[in-house]
Scaffold this motif. Structure first.
Motif, short mmCIF file in Angstrom:
data_model
loop_
_atom_site.label_atom_id
_atom_site.label_comp_id
_atom_site.label_asym_id
_atom_site.label_seq_id
_atom_site.Cartn_x
_atom_site.Cartn_y
_atom_site.Cartn_z
N ILE A 180 24.98 17.17 -53.78
CA ILE A 180 25.34 15.75 -53.93
C ILE A 180 26.69 15.47 -53.30
N ASP A 181 27.64 16.38 -53.51
CA ASP A 181 29.01 16.19 -53.02
C ASP A 181 29.25 16.76 -51.63
N SER A 182 28.19 17.25 -50.99
CA SER A 182 28.29 17.82 -49.64
C SER A 182 29.30 18.96 -49.55
N VAL A 183 29.29 19.82 -50.54
CA VAL A 183 30.15 21.01 -50.54
C VAL A 183 29.38 22.15 -49.89
N GLU A 184 29.94 22.73 -48.85
CA GLU A 184 29.28 23.81 -48.13
C GLU A 184 30.22 25.00 -47.96
N ALA A 185 29.65 26.18 -47.78
CA ALA A 185 30.43 27.39 -47.56
C ALA A 185 30.74 27.55 -46.08
N ASN A 186 31.86 28.14 -45.79
CA ASN A 186 32.21 28.47 -44.41
C ASN A 186 31.41 29.70 -43.99
N GLU A 187 30.53 29.53 -43.02
CA GLU A 187 29.62 30.61 -42.65
C GLU A 187 30.36 31.82 -42.09
N SER A 188 31.49 31.60 -41.44
CA SER A 188 32.27 32.71 -40.94
C SER A 188 32.81 33.56 -42.09
N THR B 132 23.39 35.21 -51.52
CA THR B 132 24.18 35.42 -52.73
C THR B 132 25.63 35.02 -52.53
N VAL B 133 26.23 35.52 -51.45
CA VAL B 133 27.64 35.24 -51.19
C VAL B 133 27.86 33.77 -50.89
N ARG B 134 26.94 33.18 -50.12
CA ARG B 134 27.06 31.75 -49.81
C ARG B 134 27.05 30.92 -51.09
N ASN B 135 26.12 31.23 -51.99
CA ASN B 135 26.05 30.49 -53.25
C ASN B 135 27.31 30.71 -54.09
N GLN B 136 27.81 31.92 -54.12
CA GLN B 136 29.03 32.21 -54.88
C GLN B 136 30.20 31.39 -54.36
N GLN C 255 24.54 28.28 -62.62
CA GLN C 255 24.81 28.31 -61.18
C GLN C 255 24.03 27.21 -60.46
N LYS C 256 22.78 27.01 -60.86
CA LYS C 256 21.97 25.99 -60.20
C LYS C 256 22.49 24.58 -60.47
N LEU C 257 23.11 24.38 -61.64
CA LEU C 257 23.74 23.07 -61.90
C LEU C 257 24.87 22.82 -60.91
N ILE D 29 30.03 28.55 -52.65
CA ILE D 29 29.81 27.12 -52.92
C ILE D 29 30.14 26.80 -54.37
N ILE D 30 29.70 27.65 -55.29
CA ILE D 30 29.98 27.43 -56.71
C ILE D 30 31.48 27.45 -56.97
N GLN D 31 32.17 28.39 -56.36
CA GLN D 31 33.63 28.48 -56.55
C GLN D 31 34.31 27.21 -56.02
N GLN D 32 33.89 26.76 -54.84
CA GLN D 32 34.48 25.54 -54.27
C GLN D 32 34.16 24.33 -55.15
N MET D 33 32.93 24.29 -55.69
CA MET D 33 32.54 23.17 -56.54
C MET D 33 33.38 23.13 -57.80
N GLN D 34 33.60 24.29 -58.41
CA GLN D 34 34.43 24.35 -59.61
C GLN D 34 35.87 23.95 -59.30
N GLN D 35 36.37 24.41 -58.16
CA GLN D 35 37.73 24.04 -57.77
C GLN D 35 37.85 22.53 -57.53
N LYS D 36 36.81 21.94 -56.95
CA LYS D 36 36.82 20.49 -56.72
C LYS D 36 36.81 19.74 -58.05
N LEU D 37 36.00 20.21 -58.98
CA LEU D 37 35.91 19.55 -60.28
C LEU D 37 37.22 19.60 -61.06
N THR D 38 37.95 20.69 -60.90
CA THR D 38 39.18 20.89 -61.68
C THR D 38 40.46 20.65 -60.86
N ALA D 39 40.29 20.09 -59.66
CA ALA D 39 41.44 19.95 -58.76
C ALA D 39 42.55 19.08 -59.33
#
Length: 448
Positions: free
Chosen positions: A77-85, A126-130, A68-70, A132-142
């Motif tokens: 680095i890629d400026s991926v952030e979670a939507n706070e709402s 916890t939810v914010r990190n989850q 998860q930390k990776l 962000i990780i999901q968005q990061m994985q989606q970006k990597l495999t887009a």
């Protein structure tokens, strides 16, 4: 020579001396530490939730945290952030679930031995990190998009016993409407709510107790009508417009009509763009006579369709009150998959019973069912558009399912390779006592 940040050097120094940072640092990934207490807390949570941990939890859990930390490091680095709402919405849902399961906010605080504010703050992280990780994985495999040729090759390469057996599925069109409610019954419900309002306003009754005794929203009734903190977009418009305009917790709203029935609302607390309120819901009763009249009306519509004077699709547009299907010729969409295919157990029991013995193109007799979204009775007829029996997946009938299988495999393979590459370029230090593991990714321990 590799350069380390000040925090990493401090953690390394303490690990080397056998000292602890707050409790005990067991891993360092990049600039992030993994603590013994975090691993233990995650192990206890999995035990409480009945989640099976493969292998040794003291190996599996810290490795998953390191993975998860990776992703979180790459997200920075890629400026991926979670939507706070969205984060806040998910946390509210989880908190409301816990309160509902445990019984009250006070019992939840007692169970977790933390204040609700502390629980919420931890959940937010916890939810914010989850997310962000999901968005990061989606970006990597887009960019992973198999071609039809790729899908055919993949399918043809599968051993027979690896080709999934597809369950029986059906596509259904529905025409439904609610039996008309007499004006007298509507007035009876409104008068009952007026009486509740008067009793609360004059102090002779508590709103929460009335909700427990009389509200027909059974879930919130258990909590005295309390909905928990929600955003405006989480509520139906008519309800939200009134609830978010309340300012005095001692007052009761006017009667509000929604698709679910009639409500009165009391404010509990406002926090920014979120609100916590309680409500009492009452629904008008539909008499047996009203149902009979609705069934007779549907029977007449069905007869017109059967003698070819009216197409089913035209009847849907003309008569159906199901807003989710009326513009789609009555075709039902499976909310779990987004497709029009349903397994029988995914349908409302009343619909599954009606169509089980029907052939393609046949129309059921009129019947009464519960609209799950509104928890109200409606009268309906359904038409079987297509039926598919149990079979092994094939390219003709199950192309999209096979495509999804290949996309999942390609994404998993890509993420696996990405983690291996990321391990090689990320500073990683593991306490010697935590290294004796059969890791899924052996590259955590860098050879010197």
């Amino acid at each position: 020579m590799r350069k380390y940040s000040a925090i990493v050097l401090l953690l390394l120094c303490l690990m080397a001396k056998g000292q602890s940072v707050i409790d005990e640092v067991i891993w360092v990934v990049g600039d992030e530490a993994i603590l013994r207490s975090e691993v233990e807390e995650e192990r206890l949570r999995a035990q409480y939730e009945g989640t099976t941990i493969p292998g040794d939890p003291y190996c599996y859990i810290p490795e998953q945290m390191a993975i998860q930390k990776l992703f979180l490091h790459q997200a920075v680095i890629d400026s991926v952030e979670a939507n706070e709402s969205s984060v806040s919405h998910q946390v509210d849902m989880r908190l409301n679930y816990y309160i509902n399961q445990i019984g009250s906010k006070e019992k939840m605080e007692e169970y977790f031995r933390k204040t609700s504010s502390e629980i919420r703050e931890e959940m937010m992280t916890t939810v914010r990190n989850q997310m962000i990780i999901q968005q990061m994985q989606q970006k990597l495999t887009a960019d992973i998009k198999p071609t039809p040729a790729d899908i055919r090759r993949y399918y043809n390469s599968l051993p027979l016993d690896s080709i999934p057996v597809m369950p029986a599925q059906v596509e259904v069109q529905i025409l439904s409407f609610e039996p008309p409610v007499p004006v007298e019954e509507t007035e009876r419900v409104k008068q009952r709510l007026r009486e509740f309002t008067e009793r609360v306003q004059n102090g002779s009754a508590d709103f929460g107790m009335l909700a427990r005794l009389y509200s027909e929203d059974t879930e919130s009734a258990k909590r005295g009508g309390e909905l928990g903190f929600v955003g405006k977009g989480q509520l139906v418009t008519e309800f939200a417009d009134v609830a978010f305009n309340l300012n005095d917790p001692k007052r009761v709203s006017r009667i509000v009509q929604t698709e679910y029935g009639y409500h009165i609302i009391q404010l509990i607390e406002k926090k920014g763009e979120r609100i916590n309120c309680r409500h009492i819901l009452l629904r008008p009763r539909i008499s047996a006579t009203d149902k009979v009249h609705a069934i007779e009306r549907l029977d007449s519509i069905r007869h017109q369709i059967m003698v070819d004077s009216l197409q089913f699709e035209q009847a849907v547009i003309q008569f159906s009150e199901d807003k989710n299907t009326v513009m789609n010729a009555g075709l039902m969409i499976n909310p779990n998959t987004g497709s029009s295919r349903f397994e029988y157990q995914d349908l409302a029991p009343e619909i599954a019973k009606q169509i089980y013995n029907l052939n393609e193109g046949e129309i059921s007799q009129p019947f009464v069912m519960i609209d799950q979204a509104k928890n109200r009775e409606v009268c309906a007829i359904v038409k079987v558009k297509k039926k598919t029996d149990v079979h092994r997946a094939n390219l003709s009938d199950d192309f999209q399912a096979i495509k999804a299988m290949l996309e999942t495999k390609m994404s998993q393979d890509f993420i696996h390779d990405w983690i291996i590459k990321k391990q090689k370029t990320t500073f990683i230090q593991i306490d010697p006592e935590w290294r004796g593991c059969d890791f899924e990714y052996p590259g955590w321990i860098h050879e010197k």
